[in-house]
Design an enzyme around this catalytic site. Structure first.
Site, short mmCIF file in Angstrom:
data_model
loop_
_atom_site.label_atom_id
_atom_site.label_comp_id
_atom_site.label_asym_id
_atom_site.label_seq_id
_atom_site.Cartn_x
_atom_site.Cartn_y
_atom_site.Cartn_z
N GLN A 149 2.38 -7.68 -8.85
CA GLN A 149 1.83 -6.36 -9.18
C GLN A 149 0.99 -6.40 -10.44
O GLN A 149 0.34 -5.40 -10.78
CB GLN A 149 2.97 -5.36 -9.33
CG GLN A 149 3.87 -5.61 -10.53
CD GLN A 149 5.12 -4.77 -10.55
OE1 GLN A 149 6.05 -4.99 -9.80
NE2 GLN A 149 5.12 -3.76 -11.43
N CYS A 159 5.74 -1.33 -8.67
CA CYS A 159 6.83 -2.13 -8.09
C CYS A 159 7.41 -1.50 -6.83
O CYS A 159 7.75 -2.19 -5.87
CB CYS A 159 7.93 -2.35 -9.12
SG CYS A 159 8.64 -0.84 -9.81
N HIS A 172 12.95 -0.07 -12.10
CA HIS A 172 12.22 -1.08 -11.33
C HIS A 172 12.77 -1.15 -9.91
O HIS A 172 13.98 -1.00 -9.69
CB HIS A 172 12.38 -2.43 -12.03
CG HIS A 172 11.51 -3.53 -11.49
ND1 HIS A 172 10.16 -3.39 -11.29
CD2 HIS A 172 11.81 -4.80 -11.11
CE1 HIS A 172 9.67 -4.53 -10.83
NE2 HIS A 172 10.66 -5.40 -10.69
N ASN A 187 11.25 -10.41 -6.28
CA ASN A 187 10.56 -9.57 -7.25
C ASN A 187 9.07 -9.52 -6.90
O ASN A 187 8.63 -10.13 -5.92
CB ASN A 187 10.77 -10.11 -8.67
CG ASN A 187 10.64 -9.04 -9.73
OD1 ASN A 187 10.08 -7.97 -9.50
ND2 ASN A 187 11.16 -9.32 -10.92
#
Length: 446
Positions: free
Chosen positions: A64, A70, A364, A385
């Site tokens: 990102q 996110c 997040h 992630n």
């Protein structure tokens, strides 16, 4: 007793720093290496093994970059796992920028409507001050994504790629928020001058047109139709022409997003388990899917996530990623740092206390892609992630079960995994929380 800091107090403080010889070693270590770098627990690094008894085959992680998207990346990553399996693709990506464009336009409209709705509220009141504090930003929640996809669909990344301002959103966000606040002044003044609702909506439409132009210049303009061309893992070429973003979603993803529910763990006294919640003035699409959470205990939340992973489907989840985590190593573990041994005082708070005292919130969103089960209990989780491959294990993190308990607040699972009791609870009318409630925080960590 004096209320201010006086010299004698400072002398006593200094004496305690030099009370033991080892304190000098600790001080110099932290001055050179930082606090966390000096007190990291090596045992934790050994325990956080990147091997899992239940693991979903995924691919290269996304990035990102310098944006707070996110929640979009995490959701689209769960879709690409499905696409890769169904259509024999490898490292395929959906366009995060496409979702980003429509999110910012819709958030602008949502802000304008909030301003009009609160036009009679005092400017210095808590509600209007809260609305003006952040007219829009990159962050979001699962239900906000549902609203965007239902209205605008999705497209492959090759159709609407990243731009300078999708990757680095700070300058664009600053300009957008300045524009929105200036427009808020105008809308409130027109309301005070008794302009009709019809006239106010016309003015708002002109403002939205200006926002659209700003977004088109900085993010590119979303396609109305496009051709989808790709080669699969077997090098076979495929082409489909004249697709709309909505048709692409229906054909290539085909998930009914209303089959998925947001499960949270907020163990504060004001939020009993088994109840549903929503948040006042939180959303992006007017008329879209409202924010809705079902609050459960942590064992229930983890059990639901594990069931979905065992069925080879990844799980969107929200957490407070900055707590007890090592970004470089990709470790999230409550035992990673021992602050009490280093400083001699405890800083531990319960999860409820962190929420009540503003020390914890959802910051997040990522994806659960594996879990390690020992004696029918999880001890660590695999996390995909969206910070690129230079962190963690090629972008993948490992999370201890204790960290999951302490800092994970939300998972999104298919409602088929809910017990009859939970399904009944989900059907309740949600309790409305204030806009500034910690459960109103948005996932936007960079």
């Amino acid at each position: 007793m004096a209320k201010e800091i006086v010299g004698k107090m400072v002398d006593n403080f200094s004496e305690k720093v030099h009370e033991h010889p080892q304190n000098e070693v600790i001080k110099h270590a932290m001055m050179k290496n930082g606090i966390q770098g000096s007190i990291e627990n090596g045992v934790s690094q050994v325990a956080m093994n990147h091997v899992f008894s239940e693991e979903i085959a995924t691919g290269k992680v996304t990035n990102q970059e310098q944006s707070g998207r996110c929640w979009m990346f995490a959701a689209l990553n769960t879709f690409t796992h499905r696409l890769n399996d169904l259509f024999n693709l490898q490292d395929f990506e959906l366009s995060q920028n496409h979702i980003n464009f429509w999110d910012k336009l819709e958030k602008a409209n949502y802000f304008y409507e909030n301003i009009l709705e609160t036009a009679d509220e005092p400017l210095d009141g808590r509600l209007v001050s809260w609305i003006l504090s952040t007219p829009q930003q990159d962050g979001g929640q699962w239900d906000m994504l549902v609203s965007l996809i239902e209205k605008y669909g999705i497209v492959p990344k090759q159709v609407m790629p990243e731009t300078f301002h999708s990757r680095k959103s700070g300058e664009l966000n600053g300009l957008l928020n300045a524009k929105l606040r200036a427009d808020a002044i105008k809308l409130r003044k027109l309301h005070q001058e008794d302009e009709s609702d019809e006239d106010l909506q016309e003015v708002k439409g002109e403002m939205l047109s200006e926002i659209y132009t700003l977004l088109a210049y900085s993010l590119g303009e979303p396609p109305k139709t496009f051709d989808f061309e790709y080669r699969d893992k077997d090098k076979i070429f495929h082409r489909e022409t004249g697709l709309t973003p909505q048709a692409f979603y229906e054909k290539y993803v085909g998930i009914d997003l209303h089959d998925y529910v947001s499960i949270i763990n907020a163990p504060t006294t004001d939020k009993p388990y088994g109840k549903t919640y929503t948040v006042q003035h939180l959303g992006n699409v007017i008329g879209g899917t409202p924010i809705k959470y079902l609050n459960v205990d942590m064992e229930t939340l983890k059990g639901l996530a594990a069931k979905q992973i065992k069925d080879n489907e990844s799980v969107w989840f929200g957490c407070d990623v900055g707590q007890d985590s090592n970004r470089k190593e990709g470790i999230m573990d409550s035992a990673l740092y021992d602050f009490e041994k280093a400083f001699g005082f405890p800083i531990h708070m319960s999860k409820a206390e962190r929420l009540d005292y503003n020390d914890g919130m959802l910051t997040h969103a990522m994806v659960l892609t594996g879990v390690n089960i020992v004696n029918d209990k999880p001890n660590r989780w695999k996390v995909e992630n969206s910070w690129g491959e230079k962190v963690g294990n090629k972008g993948y993190f490992v999370m201890s079960d204790e960290w999951m308990n302490d800092y994970t607040y939300q998972v999104v699972v298919h409602k088929k995994y809910l017990s009859d009791e939970l399904k009944k609870a989900w059907g309740q009318e949600p309790i409305v929380l204030k806009p500034w409630d910690p459960m109103g925080s948005l996932a936007m960590m960079k």
